[in-house]
Design an enzyme around this catalytic site. Structure first.
Site, short mmCIF file in Angstrom:
data_model
loop_
_atom_site.label_atom_id
_atom_site.label_comp_id
_atom_site.label_asym_id
_atom_site.label_seq_id
_atom_site.Cartn_x
_atom_site.Cartn_y
_atom_site.Cartn_z
N ASP A 82 0.93 -0.94 0.03
CA ASP A 82 0.28 0.21 0.01
C ASP A 82 1.00 1.13 -0.15
O ASP A 82 1.21 1.47 0.85
CB ASP A 82 -0.40 -0.37 0.98
CG ASP A 82 -2.03 1.37 1.21
OD1 ASP A 82 -1.79 1.74 0.31
OD2 ASP A 82 -2.83 1.27 1.77
N SER A 163 -1.14 11.63 -16.15
CA SER A 163 -2.49 11.74 -17.03
C SER A 163 -2.46 12.55 -17.60
O SER A 163 -1.79 14.08 -17.49
CB SER A 163 -3.92 11.35 -15.91
OG SER A 163 -3.96 11.81 -16.73
N TYR A 175 -8.33 14.43 -7.95
CA TYR A 175 -7.25 13.78 -8.99
C TYR A 175 -6.07 14.28 -8.97
O TYR A 175 -5.45 14.23 -9.44
CB TYR A 175 -8.18 12.83 -10.21
CG TYR A 175 -7.50 11.87 -10.94
CD1 TYR A 175 -7.18 10.53 -10.75
CD2 TYR A 175 -7.31 12.78 -12.28
CE1 TYR A 175 -6.60 9.87 -11.46
CE2 TYR A 175 -6.83 11.70 -13.31
CZ TYR A 175 -6.15 10.63 -13.53
OH TYR A 175 -5.18 10.24 -13.81
N LYS A 179 -2.43 14.27 -10.24
CA LYS A 179 -1.45 14.71 -11.80
C LYS A 179 -0.67 15.83 -11.72
O LYS A 179 0.58 15.60 -12.45
CB LYS A 179 -2.85 13.96 -13.02
CG LYS A 179 -3.18 13.03 -12.49
CD LYS A 179 -2.05 11.48 -12.13
CE LYS A 179 -2.62 10.58 -11.79
NZ LYS A 179 -2.04 9.66 -12.04
#
Length: 306
Positions: A82, A163, A175, A179
């Site tokens: 993890d 991304s 998110y 990124k």
């Protein structure tokens, strides 16, 4: 004009030839890949195992590790990791060090990532932002720092999966900030490592059909948040907002979603095996034809189109 045209063609041909040049004697080299339960990491582990690399494939779940181990060679080793757990990262790095010994680690592929809730910012609290940033950015940096001495020893490669969302934020949530952070870390790391012969590459996929970008899952998470919103926020957006937004997202997904994920793995392979890897790999028709060009346009055009 003819000479200019020939000069451009010559440069293009030279660039293509450089791109095809491969590093020799890579069979048996060690590579470490994060996020191998599903998606890009899972396919990469299988393909690199077949190509003769000695793969360390980290998985989040025991189920993912067992399923991957069942379809790969004895040479591939799985490990539970993890990336949010700093102690776990250190233990895995120590285990890898014992395995590779003086040879070092040829490749590190930072692939592990999650989407997290994707919704307007005033729908969210800090915990909605925290998890994707912890996994996608802090976890990636932590794994890199712990593996870096082994990469430097082998004068190897680091491949960070970012991304198109690291170039253009087209929704609220954690998110996209994560990124954008990956892009900044990747650029500074690439420059820091040049003196040591370590190549650092960044892959920028568009929208691909993986567990991370499952449109149904994303909309379900968004619906849960919508249902918990205070009445005044719902009133500001309007009761029909959620249904209209869901219809738009579904249409966008049909237009942009890339079903074949292998081009992303091909970019990983090029980054690990090419004598002259690219600094950035933009992958997916949607990324090349829409998101990447849009990211370079003035903000007024981006805002209008989005």
């Amino acid at each position: 004009y003819v000479l200019l045209f020939l000069g451009i063609v010559s440069l293009w041909w030279h660039w293509r030839a450089r791109s095809r040049m491969k590093v020799t004697n890579l069979t048996g080299k060690y590579i470490f890949i994060t996020g191998c339960d599903t998606g890009f990491g899972n396919m990469a582990a299988k393909i690199f195992d077949k190509k003769g690399f000695r793969v360390f494939a980290s998985c989040l779940t025991e189920t993912g590790a067992k399923e991957l181990k069942a379809v790969t060679s004895k040479q591939l080793q799985t490990v539970l990791l993890d990336v949010r757990d700093s102690d776990s990262v250190k233990k895995v790095a120590a285990w890898v060090k014992a395995e590779v010994q003086s040879e070092g680690l040829w490749g590190l592929v930072n692939n592990a990532g999650i989407m997290g809730p994707s919704a307007p910012t005033d729908w969210l609290d800090i915990e909605h932002f925290r998890e994707p940033i912890e996994v996608n950015l802090i976890g990636l940096i932590n794994v890199t720092i712990n593996m870096l001495p082994l990469i430097k020893k082998a004068k190897g490669r680091i491949v960070n999966v970012s991304s198109v969302g690291g170039r253009l934020a087209f929704s609220g949530g954690g998110y996209f900030p994560s990124k954008f952070g990956v892009e900044g870390f990747n650029d500074s790391l690439r420059r820091d490592m040049k003196a040591f012969g370590v190549q650092v590459c960044c892959i920028q996929p568009g929208l691909f059909k993986t567990a991370l970008s499952n449109p149904a899952k994303i909309m379900k998470e968004k619906e849960v948040i919508w249902n918990k919103l205070p009445p005044d926020i719902k009133m500001q957006y309007g009761e029909e907002y959620f249904q209209k937004d869901a219809a738009k997202k579904q249409k966008l997904s049909k237009i942009c979603l890339n079903k074949d994920i292998s081009p992303v793995v091909q970019c990983m392979e090029h980054a690990l095996t090419s004598l002259h890897p690219c600094a950035h790999y933009v992958v997916g028709q949607d990324a090349k034809l829409f998101w990447n060009p849009l990211s370079r346009m003035p903000a007024v055009i981006q805002d209008f189109l989005l």
